[in-house]
Scaffold this motif. Structure first.
Motif, PDB file in Angstrom:
ATOM      1  N   SER A  51      11.906  14.157 -48.034  1.00 35.33           N
ATOM      2  CA  SER A  51      12.720  14.924 -47.088  1.00 35.33           C
ATOM      3  C   SER A  51      11.897  16.030 -46.440  1.00 35.33           C
ATOM      4  O   SER A  51      12.233  16.519 -45.373  1.00 35.33           O
ATOM      5  CB  SER A  51      13.930  15.521 -47.809  1.00 35.33           C
ATOM      6  N   MET A  52      10.817  16.446 -47.108  1.00 35.32           N
ATOM      7  CA  MET A  52      10.012  17.533 -46.544  1.00 35.32           C
ATOM      8  C   MET A  52       8.839  17.026 -45.725  1.00 35.32           C
ATOM      9  O   MET A  52       8.070  17.813 -45.182  1.00 35.32           O
ATOM     10  CB  MET A  52       9.478  18.429 -47.673  1.00 35.32           C
ATOM     11  N   ARG A  53       8.694  15.702 -45.667  1.00 36.58           N
ATOM     12  CA  ARG A  53       7.563  15.172 -44.918  1.00 36.58           C
ATOM     13  C   ARG A  53       7.683  15.543 -43.441  1.00 36.58           C
ATOM     14  O   ARG A  53       8.738  15.416 -42.836  1.00 36.58           O
ATOM     15  CB  ARG A  53       7.500  13.651 -45.089  1.00 36.58           C
ATOM     16  N   ILE A  54       6.577  16.044 -42.875  1.00 37.14           N
ATOM     17  CA  ILE A  54       6.605  16.448 -41.471  1.00 37.14           C
ATOM     18  C   ILE A  54       5.943  15.356 -40.642  1.00 37.14           C
ATOM     19  O   ILE A  54       4.812  14.970 -40.933  1.00 37.14           O
ATOM     20  CB  ILE A  54       5.808  17.737 -41.248  1.00 37.14           C
ATOM     21  N   PRO A  55       6.635  14.887 -39.591  1.00 40.24           N
ATOM     22  CA  PRO A  55       5.993  13.874 -38.747  1.00 40.24           C
ATOM     23  C   PRO A  55       4.670  14.395 -38.173  1.00 40.24           C
ATOM     24  O   PRO A  55       4.619  15.492 -37.622  1.00 40.24           O
ATOM     25  CB  PRO A  55       7.013  13.656 -37.632  1.00 40.24           C
ATOM     26  N   GLY A  56       3.625  13.626 -38.373  1.00 39.96           N
ATOM     27  CA  GLY A  56       2.340  13.973 -37.779  1.00 39.96           C
ATOM     28  C   GLY A  56       1.534  14.997 -38.547  1.00 39.96           C
ATOM     29  O   GLY A  56       0.485  15.422 -38.100  1.00 39.96           O
TER      30      GLY A  56
END
Lengths: 244, 248
Positions: free
Chosen positions: A236-241
């Motif tokens: 859920s904390m993964r940031i695109p890019g």
């Protein structure tokens, strides 16, 4: 259900009293609940201690940094069981008040000391884990925040910590898994968690082998739930890019 | 002493700055009037980035004075927030907050630092993103944007604080040639609206077009300064001439 466990005992000789004896089952479930409470509270407090300690470690005051350094050295370099005994038997006997019956009563329960002790132990390791995450946040990003008028605390809360947390999450996970397993040490100060209640059951029923398996399985499930939760969190904390 | 718009909005007087034993600024003075656009050019290591970083107190100075709207920047009692509300800064590497979307990047400082109402800030942030021609990219994360787009978000983020002065520190140096233009157009629009701008740049053509005044720094001093036409067509100092002959 109960018939199955009775059959298992009578026909196969596998005596799982928690399957057919409601008293033992109640005891065991209470033990699981206690382990869950210990785990959840210690995880939360250890995270707060970790974030707070890492913040103070970046403070301009050498005294504050030194204090955090001493705290880490103490809790990292001594065994958690000894720490637990220290709090329960040494500190606990000092912190007393006089009860209604006129006898000295402990101010903090065994459960309380277990939470405090485990939180400090895991928290000291979390400080180091967070710090490595903080050091990986680019200085330039922090500078951009201060150029926008953020003060040190605002920069930490809104920029540094969210990024550091993402970087630290894998090693944080390892430490939290260890923390859940370490809650079994509370056995030593008679906190009725999973291992403690299981020992009570096997002393009465003489089913050590069966209960040992149940205890191991219980921890496997508990840790699996935690790991699943951590994965969800990480996702859920993964940031695109960002990152990989 | 209260500042009035007829006095320089930025006034730098005999500033000296060292990093350890290395003196990077050796007595630099310059004034910027409100609405002026000035460009600082010079070889790398000449102290130009350090100079503009001193203007918003990202670097401290050893001696001299820098005032912004009459307020001494290197006064230990300075309210840094007051200074940074007046002075916006854009960096070479954009330095966006990677965990926030373009819109959130622009909104963050007004909401968290100035505690302005969110709805109002959001409306302003959307307008700013439109202004830097990034409509439709509000919900993109920095990692999903090109360098030029990120740099324009960074400009919008700075503008969201309603600064009186904008500092640009080699803002196109990390961009590929096609995207340089989109950032320069944004800066040109800003300058045309009367924003006071201080640019450190290697874009000579742009400096010539946009600047009211060009400063050339070398080895920690201002060697020469003049209006762009005079500066580029009739440089006086041999060091300026040598530099221009290399870059033009």
């Amino acid at each position: 259900m109960e018939q199955f466990f009775t059959w298992l005992y009578q026909e196969q000789g596998i005596n799982l009293t928690i399957g057919y004896d409601s008293y033992d089952r109640g005891l065991f479930l209470a033990g699981i609940w206690m382990t869950v409470k210990l785990s959840v509270l210690s995880v939360l407090f250890s995270l707060v201690i970790g974030a707070l300690g890492a913040w103070i470690q970046g403070s301009p005051s050498a005294l504050m940094r030194g204090l955090v350094g001493a705290f880490i050295a103490f809790f990292r370099n001594t065994p958690p069981l000894v720490q637990l005994y220290f709090f329960y038997f040494a500190v606990g006997t000092v912190l007393r008040h006089t009860g209604e019956n006129g006898l000295p009563q402990p101010l903090v329960s065994g459960f309380g000391w277990a939470v405090i002790s485990l939180s400090l132990f895991a928290g000291s390791l979390n400080v180091e884990i967070f710090r490595s995450g903080i050091e990986a946040v680019p200085r330039a990003t922090v500078e951009a925040a201060s150029a926008l008028g953020f003060n040190r605390l605002q920069t930490y809360l809104h920029v540094v910590l969210p990024l550091a947390l993402r970087i630290s999450l894998p090693s944080l996970g390892t430490n939290l898994v260890n923390l859940v397993k370490t809650t079994s040490l509370a056995y030593a100060i008679a906190v009725p968690e999973v291992l403690y209640v299981s020992a009570q059951i096997w002393s009465d029923q003489l089913n050590v082998r069966e209960m040992m398996n149940v205890v191991l399985l219980t921890y496997i499930v508990l840790v699996a739930v935690l790991v699943w939760g951590l994965h969800r969190w990480e996702k859920s904390m993964r940031i695109p890019g960002f990152g990989t | 002493m209260t500042w009035t718009p007829d006095k320089p909005i930025i006034s730098i007087k005999d500033v000296r700055k060292s990093f350890g034993a290395v003196e990077v600024l050796k007595g630099v003075s310059l004034d910027v009037m409100k609405g002026e656009v000035i460009c600082i050019i010079g070889p790398s290591g000449s102290g130009k980035s350090t100079l503009i970083r001193c203007i918003n107190a990202l670097n401290d100075i050893q001696s001299g004075s820098i005032t912004v709207e009459g307020q001494e920047v290197h006064d230990p009692k300075l309210d840094k927030l007051e200074l940074r509300k007046k002075v916006g800064m854009v960096f070479q590497q954009y330095n966006l907050f990677p965990h926030k979307t373009a819109l959130q990047n622009v909104m963050m400082a007004p909401v968290k630092v100035l505690r302005q109402p969110k709805a109002e800030v959001e409306a302003r942030a959307r307008a700013l993103l439109r202004k830097v021609r990034l409509e439709g990219k509000e919900n993109s994360y920095p990692g999903e944007l090109s360098g030029g787009q990120q740099q324009r978000v960074a400009i919008a983020r700075s503008l969201a604080m309603n600064p009186d002065v904008m500092l640009f520190d080699e803002v196109t140096a990390a961009l590929d040639p096609e995207t340089v233009k989109e950032v320069l157009v944004t800066i040109r629009d800003l300058a045309a609206e009367g924003m006071t701008c201080v640019l450190v740049t290697h874009e000579m053509g742009f400096a010539r077009e946009i600047a009211d005044h060009v400063y050339f720094t070398d080895r920690g001093v201002i060697v020469e300064h003049a209006p762009p036409r005079e500066f580029f067509e009739h440089p006086k100092d041999p060091r300026t001439r040598a530099f221009l002959s290399q870059v033009l």
